[in-house]
Motif scaffolding. Structure first.
Motif, PDB file in Angstrom:
ATOM      1  N   THR A   1       0.840  -1.195   0.000  1.00  0.00           N
ATOM      2  CA  THR A   1       0.000   0.000   0.000  1.00  0.00           C
ATOM      3  C   THR A   1       0.880   1.252   0.000  1.00  0.00           C
ATOM      4  O   THR A   1       1.771   1.393   0.843  1.00  0.00           O
ATOM      5  CB  THR A   1      -0.922   0.002   1.222  1.00  0.00           C
ATOM      6  N   ARG A   2       0.662   2.126  -0.956  1.00  0.00           N
ATOM      7  CA  ARG A   2       1.436   3.362  -1.068  1.00  0.00           C
ATOM      8  C   ARG A   2       0.783   4.402  -0.158  1.00  0.00           C
ATOM      9  O   ARG A   2      -0.366   4.789  -0.347  1.00  0.00           O
ATOM     10  CB  ARG A   2       1.457   3.850  -2.503  1.00  0.00           C
ATOM     11  N   MET A   3       1.505   4.820   0.859  1.00  0.00           N
ATOM     12  CA  MET A   3       0.977   5.755   1.844  1.00  0.00           C
ATOM     13  C   MET A   3       1.130   7.217   1.414  1.00  0.00           C
ATOM     14  O   MET A   3       0.274   8.048   1.691  1.00  0.00           O
ATOM     15  CB  MET A   3       1.682   5.545   3.188  1.00  0.00           C
ATOM     16  N   GLU A   4       2.208   7.551   0.709  1.00  0.00           N
ATOM     17  CA  GLU A   4       2.460   8.944   0.345  1.00  0.00           C
ATOM     18  C   GLU A   4       3.174   8.980  -0.998  1.00  0.00           C
ATOM     19  O   GLU A   4       4.001   8.097  -1.307  1.00  0.00           O
ATOM     20  CB  GLU A   4       3.312   9.628   1.416  1.00  0.00           C
ATOM     21  N   ARG A   5       2.855   9.963  -1.795  1.00  0.00           N
ATOM     22  CA  ARG A   5       3.460  10.061  -3.123  1.00  0.00           C
ATOM     23  C   ARG A   5       3.583  11.533  -3.512  1.00  0.00           C
ATOM     24  O   ARG A   5       2.649  12.309  -3.296  1.00  0.00           O
ATOM     25  CB  ARG A   5       2.600   9.320  -4.158  1.00  0.00           C
ATOM     26  N   ASP A   6       4.735  11.880  -4.048  1.00  0.00           N
ATOM     27  CA  ASP A   6       4.950  13.231  -4.560  1.00  0.00           C
ATOM     28  C   ASP A   6       4.577  13.258  -6.030  1.00  0.00           C
ATOM     29  O   ASP A   6       5.049  12.415  -6.815  1.00  0.00           O
ATOM     30  CB  ASP A   6       6.417  13.641  -4.394  1.00  0.00           C
ATOM     31  N   SER A   7       3.753  14.199  -6.406  1.00  0.00           N
ATOM     32  CA  SER A   7       3.325  14.300  -7.799  1.00  0.00           C
ATOM     33  C   SER A   7       3.201  15.781  -8.157  1.00  0.00           C
ATOM     34  O   SER A   7       3.008  16.640  -7.291  1.00  0.00           O
ATOM     35  CB  SER A   7       1.992  13.589  -8.018  1.00  0.00           C
ATOM     36  N   SER A   8       3.314  16.047  -9.412  1.00  0.00           N
ATOM     37  CA  SER A   8       3.195  17.417  -9.909  1.00  0.00           C
ATOM     38  C   SER A   8       2.399  17.395 -11.195  1.00  0.00           C
ATOM     39  O   SER A   8       2.312  16.358 -11.868  1.00  0.00           O
ATOM     40  CB  SER A   8       4.590  18.016 -10.160  1.00  0.00           C
TER      41      SER A   8
END
Length: 890
Positions: free
Chosen positions: A232-239
């Motif tokens: 499970t991906r808890m946090e992700r940086d995206s732009s």
């Protein structure tokens, strides 16, 4: 950067919509004055379903009293209250009873919704403001003037202004962009890849290979989601960055050349003289001779291949089933529940009518435990159970009721005459009904019930049919009958259990089972007529016929309270004492798992049963190609394979049942379903509490497929009648599982919740090529009719062959496993024999020193004794003693 966006003028459609919403908002009642209605509908109306009786009572018949041009009808409040008092919960206005009582005026507005805008054909207006706004809408000119004024005001407020350039002010965004950008921290690496010198320039040859021909060498590794390795991906940086989409479109009208068309409405025919001249002409004979050969070739080609088959459509269906992107959701088509007969009851059995479409039959039983049933036995006797006939044309009232002496757990239609119904009761009795007099009522349900009202007047009472005959309680089962099946028309069974020819071509025998450890065979025919004296015949003629106050047909008068089975098949255990307790059974030559065909139901054929007589043993012709084997599911989780033929015991001379051929222990709990596949007669489905299995008849290695244990217990199971690889499973938590064996045999392909209670029965019906229905009943007494989607309804051209190959591979796997297991047991026995032999051949352990000395002394004493005897016999014993004495003297 500062925001430099400017206000834009709204379109004319948006302004109209806003004005319209505003006018509607003014007409809506306050929230506290409205009643809760279904989601998606306005609060000031309530959609209603009005039956034909209610429409005639309030003079609001569809397309007659109310139409699309004049859809409004004012109903008096006092008339609605009087109908609520008269019919109570059956009244169509019962859902809005409180709203009707709280209505301030004397008349309520009923609107005919021909287009089903709110889901039903009528809706009732619940507030006075809504009624006035519907009956007296505002003038069109005033609305247009108000819209123009509001549009002019908004245009003045939202004038286009030219943006002015502003200096750029840094807010720190450039530092964030620089941090997020990727920069190289080291020089790039360079690699050189070249082939070997001896392989460069060599020829490479490729060839095509058919995957089906090399199927054994190819292994398919299909991807599936493994929950054990899901992260499970808890946090992700995206732009993200916005940009304008550019589209370029064009259109071109297609001009077609006009053509003159014509049609011929009267054929041109030759006269008799012209016909005779054409038939005798040489040109016709020569033409037929020249094309006869080609015509024969074309006929042969039509027989070899189907020229009308659309290959592209079939290819598309195969691709859709393989990709798995089709719809699998079960849609609810209709539901049935009676407020009186379904209250505090459960549905024990469900059957579709074999010949009348849109009619389904259910049996109701009390939802009581054994202790509660004993305590309320008097109440149950005064309130008999019923079997209800439901029709799609009237989901509120049942069309027919069958009165039962006790709760019915199972029932079946006769394959010869669909008006004859046999059922098994809780007290062990077998019941027969004849509904020939009410067939017209069931058939008229297709026209919406108009013919019924013309025949019966304005009476809406559901007819109750009393049973024709019931077996003697002392001659039947000693436990509740859990399964009943008719023998087909092609054969019957004699008293020894041997299949014989059925000369009447009418199904007259049926089979029942119960947990009292026996299977019983019943015959509907009267015994053979014996020779009577003249006095007996005279007395019989003088007797008056008995009165029939209940209107029960005399079809089975000769069986009432005297009916008893002619074969009793017991189920003794193989390895121990005791007997098996059957719950369900399946015959190879049965009439339950296969369609018997759509036959015309005629009431006159019911009298044939009273005229039939049992055949004598001399007239019976044995049949050799009929299987007499049974698969029986027990309440201990065992699957028993036995023969119903009885054999003569050599010691006692009595006719006894043989021991079962095979027994398979599947679970510790009961097996409640045994069903044969409608596509493969030797494939059997068994369903237990926690898993289901698929068997092949004659294979003793084990099941072809056994599902994993389910978290929720199974309560019902059924084969699909349109697709060989699809199964439907009902669970205790109210869910229905759809299993597609070709897609995935480890888990269901689709799971859907149907009810909050446990599923009690599942039955499918193929009403047409474009519609398959699934009947699901629950323990609360509600019957749900679901529509099966196209992906679960349409079968590909090769699905049956693929399923058959799948079963064959599973059978080969079982046989291989059994062979390996037998070889392993054989080697194990040989190894144990060798080890035992080596143990016996081991050297005895060395003896102790004292034992050795004792044995040596004993042998020496034996030697001295023997020496004395020999010397004594040779008369030299005295001389030896003297010599010894002389030597010993000093």
């Amino acid at each position: 950067m500062k925001d430099m966006s400017s206000k834009r003028p709204k379109s004319k459609e948006a302004n109209k919509k806003k004005t319209k919403d505003k006018s509607n908002a003014d007409n809506l009642p306050k929230p506290e004055e409205a009643v809760a209605s279904e989601p998606g509908h306005p609060e000031y109306i309530f959609p209603l379903v009005l039956t034909s009786v209610s429409q005639e009572l309030f003079s609001c018949r569809a397309d007659e009293d109310v139409t699309a041009e004049n859809p409004h009808k004012l109903l008096k409040k006092q008339d609605i209250i009087q109908d609520l008092r008269h019919r109570a919960a059956v009244c169509d206005f019962s859902p809005v009873k409180q709203a009707v009582l709280d209505y301030p005026e004397d008349e309520l507005l009923l609107v005919f919704d021909r287009d089903f805008t709110y889901g039903q054909s009528f809706y009732l207006v619940l507030t006075v403001q809504a009624k006035e706004s519907i009956l007296k809408p505002p003038a069109e000119g005033a609305d247009e003037q108000m819209e123009d004024e509001e549009q002019q005001e908004e245009e003045e407020e939202m004038m286009m202004k030219t943006p002015e350039p502003q200096p750029w002010v840094s807010l720190g965004s450039e530092q964030e962009i620089q941090d997020q950008s990727l920069s190289e921290s080291r020089p790039r690496l360079r690699y050189s890849v070249c082939p070997l010198g001896r392989r460069s320039g060599t020829r490479v040859r490729f060839s095509d290979r058919n995957a089906l021909d090399w199927k054994e060498e190819l292994v398919e590794c299909s991807s599936y989601e493994d929950k054990s390795f899901s992260i499970t991906r808890m946090e992700r940086d995206s732009s993200t960055q916005t940009c304008r989409d550019n589209t370029h479109t064009c259109t071109q009208t297609l001009w077609k050349k006009p053509k003159n068309m014509w049609s011929q409405y009267e054929p041109r025919e030759f006269s008799s003289e012209e016909k005779q001249h054409q038939l005798q002409s040489e040109n016709l004979k020569n033409f037929i001779t020249s094309v006869a050969r080609r015509f024969e070739i074309y006929l042969q080609q039509n027989l070899i291949a189907d020229v009308f088959c659309d290959d592209w459509t079939a290819l598309c269906e195969d691709d859709a089933s393989l990709m798995g992107k089709t719809e699998t959701q079960l849609k609810e088509y209709q539901s049935f529940m009676d407020l009186h007969f379904s209250k505090e009851k459960t549905i024990s059995h469900v059957q579709w009518h074999p010949s009348i479409s849109g009619v389904i039959v259910v049996s109701m039983m009390e939802r009581l435990s054994l202790e509660e049933r004993i305590d309320s036995s008097t109440k149950l006797l005064l309130n008999p159970s019923h079997i209800l006939f439901w029709s799609f044309s009237d989901p509120i009232n049942p069309q027919l009721q069958l009165e039962c002496p006790d709760d019915v757990l199972c029932f079946q239609f006769s394959p010869s005459d669909h008006n004859i119904i046999a059922g098994g009761c809780m007290n062990g009795q077998v019941v027969l009904w004849d509904i020939s007099a009410h067939v017209d009522r069931l058939q008229d349900t297709r026209s919406g019930g108009k013919n019924i009202l013309n025949k019966l007047g304005k009476s809406d009472a559901t007819p109750v049919v009393r049973y024709c005959a019931v077996s003697g309680i002392e001659n039947g089962h000693k436990a509740p009958i859990t399964d009943i099946q008719w023998l087909p028309e092609t054969f019957e069974v004699n008293k020894l259990g041997t299949p014989v020819e059925n000369q009447s071509r009418t199904s007259v025998q049926l089979v029942t089972c119960a947990p009292d450890c026996c299977v019983l065979f019943w015959d509907l025919r009267a015994p053979r007529v014996m020779v009577h004296s003249l006095t007996d015949i005279k007395q019989k003629q003088e007797e008056k016929p008995l009165e029939n106050p209940h209107g029960v047909p005399n079809t089975f008068t000769h069986l009432n309270l005297t009916w008893k089975p002619f074969i009793r098949v017991s189920l003794p255990k193989i390895s121990s004492s005791g007997e098996y307790s059957p719950l369900k059974f399946s015959m190879r030559e049965n009439t339950v798992d296969y369609n018997t065909g759509d036959k015309s139901v005629s009431g006159a054929d019911s009298h044939v049963f009273a005229q039939l007589r049992m055949q004598s043993a001399k007239q019976q012709k044995p049949l050799q190609n009929i299987s007499t084997k049974l698969y029986i599911a027990t309440e201990d989780g065992e699957l028993v394979y036995t023969d119903w033929k009885v054999e003569k015991d050599n010691d006692s001379g009595r006719m006894l049942s043989a021991k079962p051929l095979d027994v398979f222990l599947l679970q510790d709990t009961l097996l409640h379903t045994v069903s044969r596949s409608p596509f493969f007669r030797d494939i059997i489905l068994t369903v237990g509490r926690f898993s289901f299995s698929i068997w092949r008849e004659g294979l003793t290695c084990g099941p072809l497929l056994m599902s994993v244990y389910s978290k929720s217990m199974f309560s019902a199971g059924h084969w699909s009648r349109s697709r060989p690889a699809v199964l439907f499973m009902g669970r205790e938590d109210g869910d229905v599982e759809v299993w597609d064996l070709l897609q995935n045999s480890r888990q269901p392909s689709h799971t859907q919740n149907i009810s909050t209670a446990a599923i009690s029965s599942i039955r499918t019906q193929t009403s047409s090529a474009k519609q398959n229905l699934l009947a699901v009943s629950d323990r609360l007494g509600t019957l749900h009719i679901l529509q099966i989607p196209g992906s679960l309804r349409r079968s590909s051209s090769s699905e049956r062959q693929n399923v058959e190959k799948y079963f064959e591979k599973e059978e080969e796997r079982l046989q291989y496993f059994e062979k390996r297991q037998s070889d392993h047991q054989k080697k194990k026995k040989e190894t144990e024999a060798e080890q035992q032999k080596k143990k016996t051949e081991l050297v005895t352990p060395p003896k102790q020193e004292e034992e050795v000395d004792a044995e040596t002394l004993k042998e020496y004493q034996q030697f001295l004794t023997l020496e004395k005897l020999i010397l004594k016999d040779m008369n030299i014993q005295n001389e030896t003693q003297q010599t010894c004495n002389t030597i010993n003297t000093p």
